[in-house]
Write an enzyme that holds these catalytic residues in place. Structure first.
Site, PDB file in Angstrom:
ATOM      1  N   HIS A 154       0.841  -1.196   0.000  1.00 21.81           N
ATOM      2  CA  HIS A 154       0.000   0.000   0.000  1.00 21.81           C
ATOM      3  C   HIS A 154       0.879   1.250   0.000  1.00 21.81           C
ATOM      4  O   HIS A 154       2.093   1.181   0.213  1.00 21.81           O
ATOM      5  CB  HIS A 154      -0.913   0.027   1.234  1.00 21.81           C
ATOM      6  CG  HIS A 154      -2.086  -0.902   1.139  1.00 21.81           C
ATOM      7  ND1 HIS A 154      -1.978  -2.258   1.332  1.00 21.81           N
ATOM      8  CD2 HIS A 154      -3.396  -0.664   0.859  1.00 21.81           C
ATOM      9  CE1 HIS A 154      -3.162  -2.820   1.192  1.00 21.81           C
ATOM     10  NE2 HIS A 154      -4.042  -1.877   0.896  1.00 21.81           N
ATOM     11  N   LYS A 158      -0.548   4.794   4.747  1.00 20.84           N
ATOM     12  CA  LYS A 158      -1.484   3.882   5.412  1.00 20.84           C
ATOM     13  C   LYS A 158      -1.036   3.668   6.858  1.00 20.84           C
ATOM     14  O   LYS A 158       0.147   3.438   7.125  1.00 20.84           O
ATOM     15  CB  LYS A 158      -1.549   2.548   4.658  1.00 20.84           C
ATOM     16  CG  LYS A 158      -2.613   1.594   5.197  1.00 20.84           C
ATOM     17  CD  LYS A 158      -2.784   0.405   4.280  1.00 20.84           C
ATOM     18  CE  LYS A 158      -3.789  -0.604   4.820  1.00 20.84           C
ATOM     19  NZ  LYS A 158      -5.112  -0.010   5.082  1.00 20.84           N
TER      20      LYS A 158
END
Length: 266
Positions: A154, A158
């Site tokens: 990601h 995040k």
């Protein structure tokens, strides 16, 4: 069916996509936008749609007290999502939760509250239809290839690791395989964490880098072969069909649903 919606985390990257999606669908109506960093600003100006007449508010509870809504869509942060969901349920508003980080205890608590108040709730670790299919395929593959590892990647902003998608995938795989010891029995990590996190007897690896959105591969190994099941979200608009579906489906529910696959016809 006309559905009135509040968006929490409305000026975040996911929240802005949700606002645009709502404005593109005539049966969905934005009635509230929560953003602590943009209080008093018109959400339409922020997302590039021009003035919508919806000013950002500081909190979910304030918004619930001032507007009539059917659904609260939450894309905020792990430390706030449970409280937001509780506040919505108590106000008779159905939460659609895209924020990951809810613990098993949190899920049990919200499930109990939803049953008590007969309010529909959908918590989906991933709203991309392709990601839901990836999880389904991985669970099926685990019946026949039990040696498995998950790699999820990601963007570097995040907050939680592993991702909610990886945790959900691991739970689905675990239901279809006996817990076994993978790898060499005398394996040693020369650097702590080199082999990733352990869950249900197999490893999950988390990558965080700028330029990424949301990606996951589930790798199965067996004698003389490997199987890789991979999904990539290359833009956040990939999540919007699933969010729209969840908003529509939650209106039909009076209980808590964990995972978008549970409102799809498989």
């Amino acid at each position: 069916m006309e559905i009135s919606v509040i968006v929490a985390g409305a000026t975040g990257r996911m929240g802005q996509e949700v606002v645009r999606m709502i404005e593109q669908n005539d049966h969905l109506h934005l009635v509230g936008a929560v953003s602590r960093s943009n209080v008093g600003k018109d959400i339409g100006d922020i997302v590039g749609l021009g003035k919508l007449g919806i000013l950002c508010t500081a909190s979910v509870i304030q918004t619930l007290e001032t507007v009539q809504a059917d659904v609260l869509i939450d894309f905020t942060t792990p430390e706030h999502v449970k409280v937001h969901a509780e506040q919505a349920i108590l106000a008779g508003v159905r939460p659609v939760i895209g924020t990951s980080g809810l613990s098993e205890k949190d899920i049990e608590s919200l499930s109990h509250l939803a049953r008590l108040y007969k309010i529909g709730v959908i918590f989906a670790p991933n709203f991309a239809i392709g990601a839901v299919l990836m999880m389904q395929f991985a669970a099926k593959a685990a019946l026949y290839m039990p040696h498995v590892e998950i790699i999820e990647s990601h963007h570097d902003q995040k907050l939680d690791a592993p991702s909610g998608t990886a945790v959900k995938t691991a739970e689905m795989i675990a239901r279809n395989r006996s817990e076994i010891k993978q790898g060499h029995p005398d394996e040693q990590e020369l650097i702590d964490g080199a082999r990733g996190a352990m869950m249900s007897g197999f490893r999950i690896h988390s990558v965080r880098l700028p330029g990424m959105v949301a990606h996951q591969e589930v790798i199965f190994g067996d004698q003389g072969q490997t199987l890789t099941i991979r999904h990539d979200s290359i833009h956040r608009e990939s999540f919007m069909p699933g969010v729209k579906l969840a908003v529509e489906k939650v209106m039909e529910l009076d209980y808590f649903v964990y995972g978008l696959e549970n409102v799809l016809d498989f």
